[in-house]
Design an enzyme around this catalytic site. Structure first.
Site, PDB file in Angstrom:
ATOM      1  N   ASP A 189      62.742  70.146 -51.721  1.00 19.23           N
ATOM      2  CA  ASP A 189      61.306  69.914 -51.887  1.00 19.23           C
ATOM      3  C   ASP A 189      60.409  70.707 -50.947  1.00 19.23           C
ATOM      4  O   ASP A 189      59.190  70.689 -51.092  1.00 19.23           O
ATOM      5  CB  ASP A 189      60.995  68.426 -51.708  1.00 19.23           C
ATOM      6  N   ASP A 213      56.295  70.070 -48.465  1.00 20.91           N
ATOM      7  CA  ASP A 213      56.295  68.630 -48.744  1.00 20.91           C
ATOM      8  C   ASP A 213      56.058  67.893 -47.426  1.00 20.91           C
ATOM      9  O   ASP A 213      55.002  68.006 -46.821  1.00 20.91           O
ATOM     10  CB  ASP A 213      57.615  68.240 -49.403  1.00 20.91           C
ATOM     11  N   ASP A 217      61.790  63.612 -43.299  1.00 23.06           N
ATOM     12  CA  ASP A 217      62.083  62.445 -44.138  1.00 23.06           C
ATOM     13  C   ASP A 217      63.368  61.795 -43.646  1.00 23.06           C
ATOM     14  O   ASP A 217      64.370  62.490 -43.415  1.00 23.06           O
ATOM     15  CB  ASP A 217      62.287  62.846 -45.604  1.00 23.06           C
ATOM     16  N   ARG A 269      50.876  59.609 -42.171  1.00 26.36           N
ATOM     17  CA  ARG A 269      52.321  59.390 -42.070  1.00 26.36           C
ATOM     18  C   ARG A 269      52.893  59.835 -40.721  1.00 26.36           C
ATOM     19  O   ARG A 269      53.714  60.717 -40.639  1.00 26.36           O
ATOM     20  CB  ARG A 269      53.063  60.105 -43.204  1.00 26.36           C
TER      21      ARG A 269
END
Length: 393
Positions: A189, A213, A217, A269
């Site tokens: 991604d 992206d 993660d 985030r």
């Protein structure tokens, strides 16, 4: 950045540390452990473990003993040989000796270092095998302008002291993940680092920015992760912990986010959490456009000793954001020892204990937020020179 004014006096700082550490004596080591012997520089507990040693280059493996928090057990290539990257060349299907990809796919433990400064533009995602350390100390190493790093279904990975930026999506194609396996990948991604179904991972002293992206993660039931001393900048969705609101396997996830500097140009985030537990401690937040810490699906978040500088926009002063219309008042989101600047505020919720479920070896001293500008002043890759202590004065 210099320490806040009350702590420019070394004797005042020592007295303050002694007094504030008493409240946490049962849980943590004394905060005075931040200050190396005969030093005028304040280090966080990770850096004080190794940066004062002028022989760091001949004892690289000792870095593996310095992690704190949930990723403490990550040993990387501690018990392996040194592997030297000599060229930035990349071949995803048939990597050549001397390349970074050739080192990270090996099945045996390896401590990977770099012979010189280099910019590595990967042709497809870099799939890292278990028991690997990527150690950029002593060189300026960048992974940029191509696909970046995938940590999938493995354990015991350390990434230290490199820059990862301008990451692009990977294309469908053959990618080797071990000396005996090469397989078709459907594409990535464009994240800087994806930690997928993995455990015992430590990301430390990296510069991470400009991904297509996200930047980091932690998903699909990954756990035992520490993200520390990194400098994040110029990105929208910085860090995602938890795959999606329906993936309840992420309840096992435990992540420590400590001593990072969230710099300019960030939107949201830092992190965004689902289901699991996140200890967010002693980080500096220079700005956010939407929010700093958020989540959904009833995660537990303990914000401790952070330094939040809110944006000037009145509607964005709140540190937190909950993706839920109801039920969120029972979620355990707490703030302790945080510093709130320029009107920042943290909306707390939930009841009961929120103390990190650390083992004795995972626990570390969390300083009051006022010390964070000093503790995070060296976030990102360090310019370490062989034969000298790394930034120690």
């Amino acid at each position: 950045m210099a320490s806040p004014a009350p702590f420019r006096c070394l004797s005042c700082l020592l007295l303050y540390l002694a007094l504030t550490s008493q409240a946490h004596a049962a849980d943590y080591k004394p905060l005075s452990s931040y200050l190396p012997k005969n030093s005028k520089k304040l280090f966080n507990t990770v850096d004080s473990c190794w940066r004062t040693n002028p022989n760091w280059a001949t004892n690289r493996h000792s870095l593996a003993d310095c992690a704190v928090g949930f990723g403490k057990a990550a040993i990387g290539g501690k018990f392996g040989a040194i592997y030297v990257v000599t060229t930035p060349f990349d071949d995803p299907a048939n990597p050549k000796p001397g390349t970074l990809r050739y080192g990270v796919i090996q099945t045996k433990p390896l401590w990977i270092i770099f012979a010189k400064d280099m910019v590595i533009t990967l042709k497809n995602e870099l799939i890292v095998n278990s028991f690997k350390t990527i150690d950029g100390r002593g060189a300026k190493v960048e992974i940029s302008n191509g696909p970046c790093i995938t940590i999938q279904g493995v354990s015991h990975v350390i990434i230290h002291g490199i820059s990862i930026h301008d990451c692009k999506p990977g294309k469908s194609g053959m990618v080797r993940s071990s000396p005996t396996h090469v397989g078709q990948r459907s594409g990535s991604d464009g994240d800087a680092i994806v930690i997928f179904a993995s455990s015992n991972v430590w990301i430390d002293h990296c510069y991470i920015a400009h991904g297509t992206d996200g930047l980091i993660d932690v998903i699909h039931a990954s756990t035992g992760v520490t993200i520390s001393n990194n400098y994040f900048a110029d990105h929208d969705k910085v860090m995602l912990l938890g795959h999606n609101d329906g993936y309840s396997a992420d309840k096992i996830m435990k992540v420590t986010i400590a001593f990072n500097h969230f710099g300019s140009g960030l939107i949201e985030r830092m992190p965004r959490v689902r289901f699991g537990y996140a200890h967010v401690a002693n980080n500096r937040y220079d700005e956010w456009k939407m929010y700093a810490i958020g989540g959904s699906a009833d995660p537990t978040i303990f914000s401790e000793g952070n330094y939040f500088i809110a944006p000037d926009v009145y509607s964005s002063k709140q540190v937190t954001k909950r993706e839920a219309k109801s039920g969120w008042k029972n979620w355990k989101w707490r703030s302790s020892k945080d510093v709130f600047m320029n009107g920042a505020y943290f909306l707390q919720s939930g009841y009961g204990s929120i103390i990190p479920p650390y083992s004795r070896t995972q626990s570390f001293p969390v300083a009051p937020g006022l010390l964070v500008p000093a503790l995070t002043s060296d976030a990102g890759p360090l310019r370490c020179v062989t034969g000298k202590s790394c930034g120690y004065q």
